[in-house]
Design an enzyme around this catalytic site. Structure first.
Site, PDB file in Angstrom:
ATOM      1  N   ARG A 117     -12.216  14.190   1.985  1.00  0.00           N
ATOM      2  CA  ARG A 117     -11.615  14.724   0.746  1.00  0.00           C
ATOM      3  C   ARG A 117     -12.701  15.054  -0.266  1.00  0.00           C
ATOM      4  NH1 ARG A 117      -7.206  14.242  -2.698  1.00  0.00           N
ATOM      5  NH2 ARG A 117      -7.193  16.291  -3.673  1.00  0.00           N
TER       6      ARG A 117
ATOM      7  N   GLN B  29      -8.584  -3.215   0.168  1.00  0.00           N
ATOM      8  CA  GLN B  29      -9.731  -2.515  -0.416  1.00  0.00           C
ATOM      9  C   GLN B  29     -10.301  -1.782   0.797  1.00  0.00           C
ATOM     10  OE1 GLN B  29     -12.331  -0.603  -1.346  1.00  0.00           O
ATOM     11  NE2 GLN B  29     -13.625  -2.203  -0.492  1.00  0.00           N
TER      12      GLN B  29
ATOM     13  N   GLY C 219      -7.742   9.836  -0.552  1.00  0.00           N
ATOM     14  CA  GLY C 219      -8.468   9.523  -1.787  1.00  0.00           C
ATOM     15  C   GLY C 219      -9.781  10.300  -1.844  1.00  0.00           C
TER      16      GLY C 219
ATOM     17  N   SER D 104      -8.613  -1.440  11.987  1.00  0.00           N
ATOM     18  CA  SER D 104      -9.432  -0.247  11.766  1.00  0.00           C
ATOM     19  C   SER D 104     -10.494  -0.089  12.845  1.00  0.00           C
ATOM     20  CB  SER D 104     -10.109  -0.381  10.408  1.00  0.00           C
ATOM     21  OG  SER D 104     -11.208   0.487  10.314  1.00  0.00           O
TER      22      SER D 104
ATOM     23  N   TYR E  12     -16.200  -4.785   4.761  1.00  0.00           N
ATOM     24  CA  TYR E  12     -14.865  -4.257   5.047  1.00  0.00           C
ATOM     25  C   TYR E  12     -14.507  -4.474   6.522  1.00  0.00           C
ATOM     26  CZ  TYR E  12     -11.234  -0.891   6.187  1.00  0.00           C
ATOM     27  OH  TYR E  12     -10.083  -0.315   6.670  1.00  0.00           O
TER      28      TYR E  12
ATOM     29  N   ASN F  12     -10.225   6.948  11.877  1.00  0.00           N
ATOM     30  CA  ASN F  12     -10.102   7.641  10.579  1.00  0.00           C
ATOM     31  C   ASN F  12      -8.944   8.637  10.609  1.00  0.00           C
ATOM     32  OD1 ASN F  12     -12.798   6.642  10.984  1.00  0.00           O
ATOM     33  ND2 ASN F  12     -13.338   7.648   9.065  1.00  0.00           N
ATOM     34  N   HIS F  13      -8.164   8.637   9.544  1.00  0.00           N
ATOM     35  CA  HIS F  13      -7.054   9.588   9.483  1.00  0.00           C
ATOM     36  C   HIS F  13      -6.933  10.088   8.053  1.00  0.00           C
ATOM     37  CE1 HIS F  13      -5.771   5.417   9.340  1.00  0.00           C
ATOM     38  NE2 HIS F  13      -4.842   5.776   8.475  1.00  0.00           N
TER      39      HIS F  13
ATOM     40  N   ALA G 296      -1.930  -2.235   2.573  1.00  0.00           N
ATOM     41  CA  ALA G 296      -2.773  -2.374   1.372  1.00  0.00           C
ATOM     42  C   ALA G 296      -4.072  -3.084   1.701  1.00  0.00           C
ATOM     43  CB  ALA G 296      -2.016  -3.160   0.304  1.00  0.00           C
TER      44      ALA G 296
ATOM     45  N   GLY H 199       0.830  -1.213   0.000  1.00  0.00           N
ATOM     46  CA  GLY H 199       0.000   0.000   0.000  1.00  0.00           C
ATOM     47  C   GLY H 199       0.859   1.254   0.000  1.00  0.00           C
TER      48      GLY H 199
ATOM     49  N   GLU I 136     -13.349   0.636  12.188  1.00  0.00           N
ATOM     50  CA  GLU I 136     -14.560   0.025  11.607  1.00  0.00           C
ATOM     51  C   GLU I 136     -14.852  -1.326  12.263  1.00  0.00           C
ATOM     52  OE1 GLU I 136     -17.001   0.613   8.978  1.00  0.00           O
ATOM     53  OE2 GLU I 136     -16.403   2.612   9.591  1.00  0.00           O
TER      54      GLU I 136
HETATM   55  O1  G4F Z   1     -14.901   8.811   4.776  1.00  0.00           O
HETATM   56  P1  G4F Z   1     -15.651   7.548   4.875  1.00  0.00           P
HETATM   57  O2  G4F Z   1     -15.942   6.861   3.595  1.00  0.00           O
HETATM   58  O3  G4F Z   1     -14.836   6.655   5.885  1.00  0.00           O
HETATM   59  P2  G4F Z   1     -15.238   5.385   6.795  1.00  0.00           P
HETATM   60  O4  G4F Z   1     -16.363   4.627   6.221  1.00  0.00           O
HETATM   61  O5  G4F Z   1     -15.402   5.880   8.201  1.00  0.00           O
HETATM   62  O6  G4F Z   1     -13.932   4.488   6.682  1.00  0.00           O
HETATM   63  C1  G4F Z   1     -12.616   5.063   6.731  1.00  0.00           C
HETATM   64  O7  G4F Z   1     -12.122   4.997   8.044  1.00  0.00           O
HETATM   65  C2  G4F Z   1     -11.909   3.682   8.557  1.00  0.00           C
HETATM   66  C3  G4F Z   1     -11.381   3.821   9.977  1.00  0.00           C
HETATM   67  O8  G4F Z   1     -12.486   3.891  10.846  1.00  0.00           O
HETATM   68  C4  G4F Z   1     -10.958   2.921   7.661  1.00  0.00           C
HETATM   69  F1  G4F Z   1     -10.742   1.690   8.149  1.00  0.00           F
HETATM   70  C5  G4F Z   1     -11.531   2.866   6.262  1.00  0.00           C
HETATM   71  O9  G4F Z   1     -10.627   2.200   5.398  1.00  0.00           O
HETATM   72  C6  G4F Z   1     -11.733   4.286   5.759  1.00  0.00           C
HETATM   73  O10 G4F Z   1     -10.483   4.912   5.660  1.00  0.00           O
HETATM   74  O11 G4F Z   1     -17.053   7.811   5.608  1.00  0.00           O
HETATM   75  C7  G4F Z   1     -17.135   8.452   6.863  1.00  0.00           C
HETATM   76  C8  G4F Z   1     -18.590   8.707   7.194  1.00  0.00           C
HETATM   77  C9  G4F Z   1     -19.510   7.489   7.042  1.00  0.00           C
HETATM   78  O12 G4F Z   1     -20.366   7.419   8.142  1.00  0.00           O
HETATM   79  C10 G4F Z   1     -20.322   7.786   5.780  1.00  0.00           C
HETATM   80  O13 G4F Z   1     -21.627   7.216   5.776  1.00  0.00           O
HETATM   81  O14 G4F Z   1     -19.094   9.687   6.286  1.00  0.00           O
HETATM   82  C11 G4F Z   1     -20.395   9.289   5.873  1.00  0.00           C
HETATM   83  N1  G4F Z   1     -20.689   9.926   4.575  1.00  0.00           N
HETATM   84  C12 G4F Z   1     -21.698  10.803   4.364  1.00  0.00           C
HETATM   85  N2  G4F Z   1     -21.726  11.160   3.062  1.00  0.00           N
HETATM   86  C13 G4F Z   1     -20.047   9.707   3.422  1.00  0.00           C
HETATM   87  C14 G4F Z   1     -20.707  10.495   2.454  1.00  0.00           C
HETATM   88  N3  G4F Z   1     -18.977   8.964   3.104  1.00  0.00           N
HETATM   89  C15 G4F Z   1     -18.533   8.988   1.822  1.00  0.00           C
HETATM   90  N4  G4F Z   1     -17.447   8.271   1.499  1.00  0.00           N
HETATM   91  N5  G4F Z   1     -19.167   9.713   0.831  1.00  0.00           N
HETATM   92  C16 G4F Z   1     -20.268  10.486   1.098  1.00  0.00           C
HETATM   93  O15 G4F Z   1     -20.830  11.135   0.226  1.00  0.00           O
END
Ligand code: G4F
Length: 327
Positions: free
Chosen positions: A198, A90, A192, A132, A156, A185-186, A88, A13, A134
């Protein structure tokens, strides 16, 4: 003062946000840094190696795939490593609902192949697994710590729980130095664009530059403990410098909603998010993780780790970087 070393580290990764920051951190510490790269990445370096282009000449890149045990075996047979950072995956939660089978296969088998190849060829190599928050999913206590029960809410999350226990099992059964980082989350300017932070900061920049009129998001009430990737890669490194391998929560201890992130990000560009953000069911998840906030006391005490960047600094830097990108 930084400790100079001639250790060799292998990063899966390495082209991602965390991998690129970790590679820079290890180079600064004097490491010889190796990375696993898909063969196609060499054909499109501008796109696929964008985050490591500046340091590419200082890296040793190996072509291979997490889906192929022989390709990992060949790398470990040729080159000896002191540390292996397995980042690395998904890693996009929403995609894991769309194609849970690929997520499971890459994330679980990939971790197992790496551990098995290390056990066979390099049992002294120290292993880091990117667990994670998660894994906590539908949380059983708040804040979440190393002892909190897992209750994943996505394929995931399930795949990360499996990777976590595989890592623990290789530690206990075969005496490998195998550490689990349970990272909340970081984020950062290299995040990405599919992840919400982002997506928001690029959306703000496009709106501020007149290239877009709205930003469509899913659940605005979800709460996350958002830290800075550059702080978190330091914690990964520290986990592999301990006398024994263990599991550590890495988090800031603060939680904010997606709505709060929007508010701050739009204000950074002199805008009001209420004029531009539209909630769209298309981005809702079949099962949501409503609240994450971590307790990193163990990492503070044992690793001496503390985050250095604050939430407002993170949001501001991400917005400014996206504004600058658009000119
Ligand atoms: O930014 P997200 O997609 O991150 P998520 O699902 O928390 O996962 C990230 O953090 C994890 C660590 O806890 C990692 F393991 C994982 O690989 C990844 O890096 O979503 C954050 C929150 C969620 O609750 C989602 O439902 O934002 C909410 N959200 C609201 N609108 C959205 C959106 N997420 C995304 N991606 N896109 C939206 O439009």
């Amino acid at each position: 003062m930084q400790f100079m070393s001639t250790k060799a580290a292998f990063i899966t990764g390495i082209t991602g946000q965390d991998g690129s920051y970790l590679a820079e951190h290890l180079l600064d510490l004097g490491y010889e840094v190796h990375g696993l790269i898909r063969r196609v990445a060499f054909e499109q370096p501008e796109a696929r190696l964008a985050r490591i282009l500046k340091i590419k000449d200082r890296l040793h890149l190996h072509s291979g795939s997490l889906e192929s045990y022989p390709s990992l075996f060949q790398i470990f047979a040729k080159q000896k490593f002191d540390e292996c950072y397995h980042l690395a995956a998904q890693s996009f939660v929403a995609e894991s609902f769309a194609d849970g089978f690929s997520t499971m296969s890459t994330n679980i088998n990939g971790t197992h192949y790496l551990l098995a190849a290390l056990r066979e060829l390099q049992p002294k190599c120290r292993f880091y697994f990117a667990g994670s928050s998660e894994m906590f999913g539908k949380v059983h206590e708040t804040p979440q710590r190393e002892t909190t029960i897992f209750h994943p809410r996505s394929p995931y999350g399930v795949s990360k729980v499996a990777g976590y226990y595989l890592t623990m099992n290789y530690r206990e059964a075969y005496n490998l130095f195998a550490a689990n980082g349970i990272l909340f989350n970081h984020e950062g300017p290299r995040r990405g664009v599919e992840f919400v932070t982002r997506k928001i900061t690029t959306g703000v920049a496009r709106i501020a530059r007149g290239q877009s009129k709205e930003l469509r998001l899913g659940n605005l009430e979800a709460r996350r403990d958002w830290g800075d990737s550059r702080d978190y890669v330091r914690a990964m490194y520290l986990m592999l410098q301990q006398e024994t391998s263990d599991d550590f929560v890495i988090a800031t201890g603060e939680t904010h909603s997606v709505r709060e992130f929007c508010d701050l990000a739009f204000r950074e560009a002199g805008l009001d998010y209420r004029d531009f953000v539209k909630e769209d069911e298309m981005f809702y998840r079949p099962a949501e993780v409503d609240l994450l906030v971590g307790d990193a006391t163990k990492a503070h005490k044992i690793l001496g780790w503390k985050p250095e960047r604050t939430f407002p600094q993170l949001v501001s830097e991400m917005v400014q970087a996206d504004l600058a990108r658009l000119g």
